[in-house]
Design a protein around this motif. Structure first.
Motif, PDB file in Angstrom:
ATOM      1  N   GLY A 169     -63.684  51.584  62.535  1.00 55.75           N
ATOM      2  CA  GLY A 169     -62.511  52.430  62.294  1.00 55.75           C
ATOM      3  C   GLY A 169     -62.183  53.301  63.503  1.00 55.75           C
ATOM      4  O   GLY A 169     -61.019  53.398  63.922  1.00 55.75           O
ATOM      5  N   LYS A 170     -63.211  53.921  64.070  1.00 60.73           N
ATOM      6  CA  LYS A 170     -62.997  54.781  65.255  1.00 60.73           C
ATOM      7  C   LYS A 170     -62.522  53.953  66.450  1.00 60.73           C
ATOM      8  O   LYS A 170     -61.667  54.397  67.229  1.00 60.73           O
ATOM      9  N   ALA A 171     -63.086  52.738  66.583  1.00 63.64           N
ATOM     10  CA  ALA A 171     -62.699  51.859  67.701  1.00 63.64           C
ATOM     11  C   ALA A 171     -61.217  51.478  67.596  1.00 63.64           C
ATOM     12  O   ALA A 171     -60.482  51.510  68.586  1.00 63.64           O
ATOM     13  N   VAL A 172     -60.758  51.144  66.384  1.00 63.34           N
ATOM     14  CA  VAL A 172     -59.348  50.774  66.187  1.00 63.34           C
ATOM     15  C   VAL A 172     -58.445  51.980  66.395  1.00 63.34           C
ATOM     16  O   VAL A 172     -57.359  51.866  66.988  1.00 63.34           O
ATOM     17  N   LYS A 173     -58.896  53.135  65.917  1.00 64.71           N
ATOM     18  CA  LYS A 173     -58.100  54.354  66.073  1.00 64.71           C
ATOM     19  C   LYS A 173     -57.877  54.649  67.563  1.00 64.71           C
ATOM     20  O   LYS A 173     -56.751  54.959  67.984  1.00 64.71           O
ATOM     21  N   SER A 174     -58.928  54.503  68.364  1.00 68.65           N
ATOM     22  CA  SER A 174     -58.812  54.719  69.821  1.00 68.65           C
ATOM     23  C   SER A 174     -57.860  53.706  70.445  1.00 68.65           C
ATOM     24  O   SER A 174     -57.058  54.042  71.318  1.00 68.65           O
ATOM     25  N   PHE A 175     -57.971  52.450  69.995  1.00 67.12           N
ATOM     26  CA  PHE A 175     -57.106  51.371  70.494  1.00 67.12           C
ATOM     27  C   PHE A 175     -55.635  51.700  70.204  1.00 67.12           C
ATOM     28  O   PHE A 175     -54.760  51.544  71.062  1.00 67.12           O
ATOM     29  N   ILE A 176     -55.359  52.183  68.994  1.00 66.50           N
ATOM     30  CA  ILE A 176     -53.985  52.522  68.587  1.00 66.50           C
ATOM     31  C   ILE A 176     -53.465  53.708  69.402  1.00 66.50           C
ATOM     32  O   ILE A 176     -52.328  53.709  69.885  1.00 66.50           O
ATOM     33  N   GLN A 177     -54.327  54.724  69.589  1.00 69.15           N
ATOM     34  CA  GLN A 177     -53.918  55.899  70.372  1.00 69.15           C
ATOM     35  C   GLN A 177     -53.620  55.523  71.825  1.00 69.15           C
ATOM     36  O   GLN A 177     -52.696  56.043  72.440  1.00 69.15           O
ATOM     37  N   LYS A 178     -54.404  54.578  72.340  1.00 72.05           N
ATOM     38  CA  LYS A 178     -54.247  54.143  73.731  1.00 72.05           C
ATOM     39  C   LYS A 178     -52.948  53.361  73.933  1.00 72.05           C
ATOM     40  O   LYS A 178     -52.209  53.580  74.891  1.00 72.05           O
ATOM     41  N   HIS A 179     -52.658  52.436  73.019  1.00 73.91           N
ATOM     42  CA  HIS A 179     -51.527  51.520  73.227  1.00 73.91           C
ATOM     43  C   HIS A 179     -50.238  51.944  72.514  1.00 73.91           C
ATOM     44  O   HIS A 179     -49.164  51.412  72.814  1.00 73.91           O
ATOM     45  N   GLN A 180     -50.340  52.880  71.568  1.00 80.50           N
ATOM     46  CA  GLN A 180     -49.165  53.430  70.885  1.00 80.50           C
ATOM     47  C   GLN A 180     -48.188  52.362  70.361  1.00 80.50           C
ATOM     48  O   GLN A 180     -46.987  52.407  70.677  1.00 80.50           O
ATOM     49  N   PRO A 181     -48.680  51.395  69.578  1.00 78.91           N
ATOM     50  CA  PRO A 181     -47.741  50.405  69.029  1.00 78.91           C
ATOM     51  C   PRO A 181     -46.755  51.068  68.081  1.00 78.91           C
ATOM     52  O   PRO A 181     -47.086  52.045  67.403  1.00 78.91           O
ATOM     53  N   GLU A 182     -45.533  50.516  68.046  1.00 78.97           N
ATOM     54  CA  GLU A 182     -44.486  51.099  67.200  1.00 78.97           C
ATOM     55  C   GLU A 182     -44.808  50.963  65.717  1.00 78.97           C
ATOM     56  O   GLU A 182     -44.516  51.837  64.915  1.00 78.97           O
TER      57      GLU A 182
END
Length: 347
Positions: free
Chosen positions: A73-86
């Motif tokens: 969960g934390k890994a995906v959250k970081s990925f989302i914060q990094k790439h900011q998908p719409e």
């Protein structure tokens, strides 16, 4: 219909966690585009936790199931914060396989999807394999559904990961099965050289094939079984590692690489396959690829890096999309279950 989904995959070779954000669109047929993808290497501590999870007590394993879920969960959250998908419609998580014994009606992939949901606040689909095993299937391989809809232009799709597996059509029916262990053995054999894997197959290339061991490996009963069939680490511990006695490490690497290439080529030749898509980490093992090419006339297609590295994560994202739409995402012809079905727990 357009969907944006993140697929999470942790393979048996423990290279790291693959995270793949893909856009799927369905018009007359399904199409896809990988938007962002990366591999998060495991720390030494996490690699050890996952590698030794098979030896844990029930209590310790349940604790790890939750802990690893929050890690994902934390890994995906970081990925989302990094790439900011719409937009993201869902996360589909394969989890990490600890036990896989379909003949006893169980398989276990740890990494609680509810923990991933708590961290990300997004719909999470997980535990894709258990239902198939309960229905008499092998719970593997699951990627053929993606091969069927996303890669119809190839005669077959072959993945070179911890295990090599193939999916192909015979008499208008897609079948799939594990061929032989690959990186799960080769990576272990590279450890004495202080390497996590045999880069380009260079260590194997410098070794000598032990013909006696090669014959023993090629004679294992699994290779005579008809599909559907699948392999797990337990099978390797019982059937492969005990054969590695009094042989130089480099010769073991040479012999096992030869063995994997023999078994893969045999399947390609027996099924008269013409055009095959190769993906997975083993695709970078140039020595193994050379060996396969030298014993088959099939055209081996090696795609761009994103597809080599993330095809499995991509297909689990696709399976999540199908699950969300209550569409079939597991093929009985591939796993051996009693019927095609829609699998995955939604958190």
């Amino acid at each position: 219909m357009i969907f944006h989904a993140i697929g999470l995959m942790s393979g048996t070779s423990l290279d790291g966690l693959d995270i793949c954000l893909t856009r799927f669109e369905k018009q007359h047929a399904w199409s896809f585009e990988i938007l962002k993808a990366e591999t998060l290497p495991y720390s030494e501590a996490w690699e050890k936790k996952l590698r030794t999870s098979i030896f844990l007590s029930a209590e310790e394993l349940l604790e790890l199931h939750s802990e690893y879920g929050f890690y994902l969960g934390k890994a995906v959250k970081s990925f989302i914060q990094k790439h900011q998908p719409e937009h993201i419609d869902l996360i589909a998580s394969h989890g990490h396989t600890v036990f896989h014994q379909p003949q006893k009606k169980f398989t276990l992939q740890i990494g609680d999807g509810r923990a991933i949901k708590l961290e990300t606040n997004l719909p999470v689909i997980y535990d894709f394999r258990s239902q198939d095993v309960l229905m008499g299937g092998n719970g593997a391989p699951l990627v053929p559904i993606g091969d069927e809809f996303l890669f119809p232009q190839y005669d077959a799709c072959l993945n070179l990961g911890g295990f090599s597996n193939i999916s192909l059509k015979i008499n208008h029916q897609r079948i799939a099965f594990d061929i032989a262990p690959v990186n799960i053995i080769l990576n272990a054999l590279a450890q004495p050289f202080n390497k996590s894997f045999d880069e380009n197959g260079d260590l194997a290339r410098a070794g000598k094939v032990n013909e006696t061991l090669l014959n023993e490996l090629n004679s294992l009963a699994f290779y005579r079984q008809s599909p559907p069939k699948s392999l797990g680490i337990e099978w390797c511990n019982e059937n492969i590692f005990p054969l590695f006695k009094n042989i130089e490490e480099q010769d073991l690497l040479a012999t096992f690489t030869e063995h994997a290439s023999v078994q893969i080529s045999k399947v390609l030749n027996e099924n008269r396959l013409q055009k095959i898509l190769f993906t997975g980490g083993g695709t970078y093992n140039t020595y193994l690829i050379e060996k396969i090419k030298s014993t088959t006339n099939a055209e081996i297609i090696i795609p761009e890096k994103d597809l080599i590295d993330y095809k499995e994560a991509l297909i689990f994202a696709f399976m999540g999309v199908l699950r969300l739409n209550d569409e079939i995402n597991i093929l009985a012809s591939a796993t051996g279950s009693s019927r095609d079905h829609c699998s995955g727990v939604i958190a």
